[in-house]
Write a protein that holds these residues in place. Structure first.
Motif, PDB file in Angstrom:
ATOM      1  N   GLN A 107      -0.012   6.596  11.000  1.00 54.04           N
ATOM      2  CA  GLN A 107       0.990   6.786  10.177  1.00 54.04           C
ATOM      3  C   GLN A 107       2.299   6.236  10.867  1.00 54.04           C
ATOM      4  N   PRO A 166       7.151  10.704  -5.140  1.00 53.68           N
ATOM      5  CA  PRO A 166       6.631   9.902  -4.109  1.00 53.68           C
ATOM      6  C   PRO A 166       7.802   8.667  -3.715  1.00 53.68           C
ATOM      7  N   LYS A 196      -4.080   6.195   5.690  1.00 54.04           N
ATOM      8  CA  LYS A 196      -5.813   6.330   5.483  1.00 54.04           C
ATOM      9  C   LYS A 196      -6.212   5.088   4.959  1.00 54.04           C
ATOM     10  N   ILE A 197      -5.639   4.504   3.786  1.00 58.65           N
ATOM     11  CA  ILE A 197      -6.164   3.296   3.223  1.00 58.65           C
ATOM     12  C   ILE A 197      -6.196   2.200   4.104  1.00 58.65           C
ATOM     13  N   ILE A 230       0.939  -1.398  -0.006  1.00 55.28           N
ATOM     14  CA  ILE A 230       0.004  -0.007   0.182  1.00 55.28           C
ATOM     15  C   ILE A 230       0.917   1.328   0.029  1.00 55.28           C
ATOM     16  N   VAL A 231       2.101   1.220   0.792  1.00 58.04           N
ATOM     17  CA  VAL A 231       2.761   2.479   0.788  1.00 58.04           C
ATOM     18  C   VAL A 231       3.514   2.556  -0.653  1.00 58.04           C
ATOM     19  N   ARG A 238      -0.559   8.801   2.931  1.00 57.86           N
ATOM     20  CA  ARG A 238      -1.885   8.145   1.969  1.00 57.86           C
ATOM     21  C   ARG A 238      -2.113   6.678   2.443  1.00 57.86           C
ATOM     22  N   ALA A 239      -1.094   5.859   2.615  1.00 53.00           N
ATOM     23  CA  ALA A 239      -1.261   4.542   3.192  1.00 53.00           C
ATOM     24  C   ALA A 239      -2.060   4.192   4.264  1.00 53.00           C
ATOM     25  N   GLU A 264      -7.661  -3.543 -12.521  1.00 49.21           N
ATOM     26  CA  GLU A 264      -6.997  -2.457 -12.430  1.00 49.21           C
ATOM     27  C   GLU A 264      -5.999  -2.423 -13.485  1.00 49.21           C
ATOM     28  N   SER A 306       2.117   1.779  -3.666  1.00 54.08           N
ATOM     29  CA  SER A 306       1.230   1.832  -4.557  1.00 54.08           C
ATOM     30  C   SER A 306       0.716   3.254  -4.268  1.00 54.08           C
ATOM     31  N   GLU A 307       0.549   3.829  -2.919  1.00 58.08           N
ATOM     32  CA  GLU A 307      -0.110   5.223  -2.728  1.00 58.08           C
ATOM     33  C   GLU A 307       1.111   6.139  -2.864  1.00 58.08           C
ATOM     34  N   GLY A 308       2.377   5.665  -2.836  1.00 55.51           N
ATOM     35  CA  GLY A 308       3.227   6.729  -3.114  1.00 55.51           C
ATOM     36  C   GLY A 308       3.758   7.610  -1.775  1.00 55.51           C
TER      37      GLY A 308
END
Length: 300
Positions: free
Chosen positions: A30, A54, A24-25, A12-13, A21-22, A122, A15-17
């Protein structure tokens, strides 16, 4: 043994950059995400995340992410076999594809199989000569690529060939190529290319006119639809796949300015060498549509 919660956090880290953001997903703080990555790095004994903007995966992280993606694919397959329906764990199939295929034959090829099995698609869009890197890094389970040689742990299947025609509007031809195409006219006529990654136009002009890169004018438009629209609007000439070009030529909207000089690009489907229902059915669907949509080599 790997901690798959940590691998999931890493995925996730990347893919979300970033970590924020990771978080939140993943619905955690954090610092909690950072702690998972730190614990995984300590276990592996190497850094996994390049703290840039990112963030980027290190080479060993890419290997871990490929392993994690394969495990996810197999677990999804197992859930289907065991008839375990979990709406919170939908089957997501990540595929890399080139823009020209996506704009023409690719979605019609896969629509029925994805509707039938209620999978989620995707897509990552990239130049066909680069998509195999996404497979190699574990970011996708399969890709449409020009690379014939199978990557380690993968299979490569021939799909067919996209034939590119050099086209422009009739008015553009009258303005820039009133008699015939020469080095001089090609230097003055603006071309439309997809992006700096796309070397098709460069290879075409070198093959047929021995022109070197940088010796012509060009618009760069990295959208398959807008690329074609720019040519239709008379902004320049360009190489357009036969599936898009021929209907427009038949209507008189475009003309083929070099009818005896076409460029064929072979396409292959590469996928992980796993016994998984998803990749098997996807290949069958792609092959069936490609058989009727793409060009094919003449029997030797």
């Amino acid at each position: 043994m790997f901690d798959y919660a940590q691998l999931h956090a890493l995925a996730i880290v990347i893919s979300e950059g970033g970590f924020e953001r990771a978080a939140k997903i993943l619905c955690v703080s954090q610092p909690a995400v950072s702690q998972r990555i730190k614990q995984l790095e300590e276990k592996i004994g190497q850094a996994l995340v390049i703290r840039s903007t990112p963030v980027e995966a290190t080479p060993i992280a890419k290997r871990l992410l490929r392993h994690y993606s394969q495990v996810q694919l197999l677990e999804s397959e197992l859930r289907i076999e065991m008839d375990v329906d979990d709406p919170n764990l939908p089957t997501i199939v990540k595929i890399a594809v080139n823009a020209d295929s996506l704009a023409t034959w690719f979605i019609p090829a896969l629509s029925e199989v994805f509707k039938r099995h209620q999978w989620l698609l995707e897509l990552i869009v990239d130049d066909e000569s680069y998509t195999h890197n996404l497979l190699k890094n574990g970011e996708v389970v399969g890709c449409v690529t020009t690379t014939q040689t199978a990557l380690a742990g993968c299979n490569s299947e021939y799909l067919g060939e996209m034939e590119y025609l050099c086209v422009a509007t009739p008015d553009f031809v009258k303005q820039y190529f009133p008699v015939n195409i020469t080095h001089s006219s090609l230097e003055k006529a603006p071309a439309v290319i997809f992006s700096t990654k796309d070397k098709l136009h460069e290879k075409y002009l070198f093959q047929y006119f021995k022109m070197k890169a940088g010796s012509w004018l060009e618009h760069k438009i990295p959208s398959s639809e807008s690329f074609l629209e720019a040519i239709i609007q008379g902004m320049g000439y360009g190489l357009v796949g036969h599936l898009q070009a021929k209907p427009l030529i038949d209507k008189g909207i475009l003309v083929e300015i070099t009818p005896n000089k076409r460029k064929r690009i072979p396409l292959y489907w590469q996928h992980w060498n796993l016994t998984a229902k998803q990749t098997t059915l996807i290949y069958r669907s792609l092959a069936m549509t490609a058989k009727h949509s793409l060009c094919h080599r003449s029997p030797s």
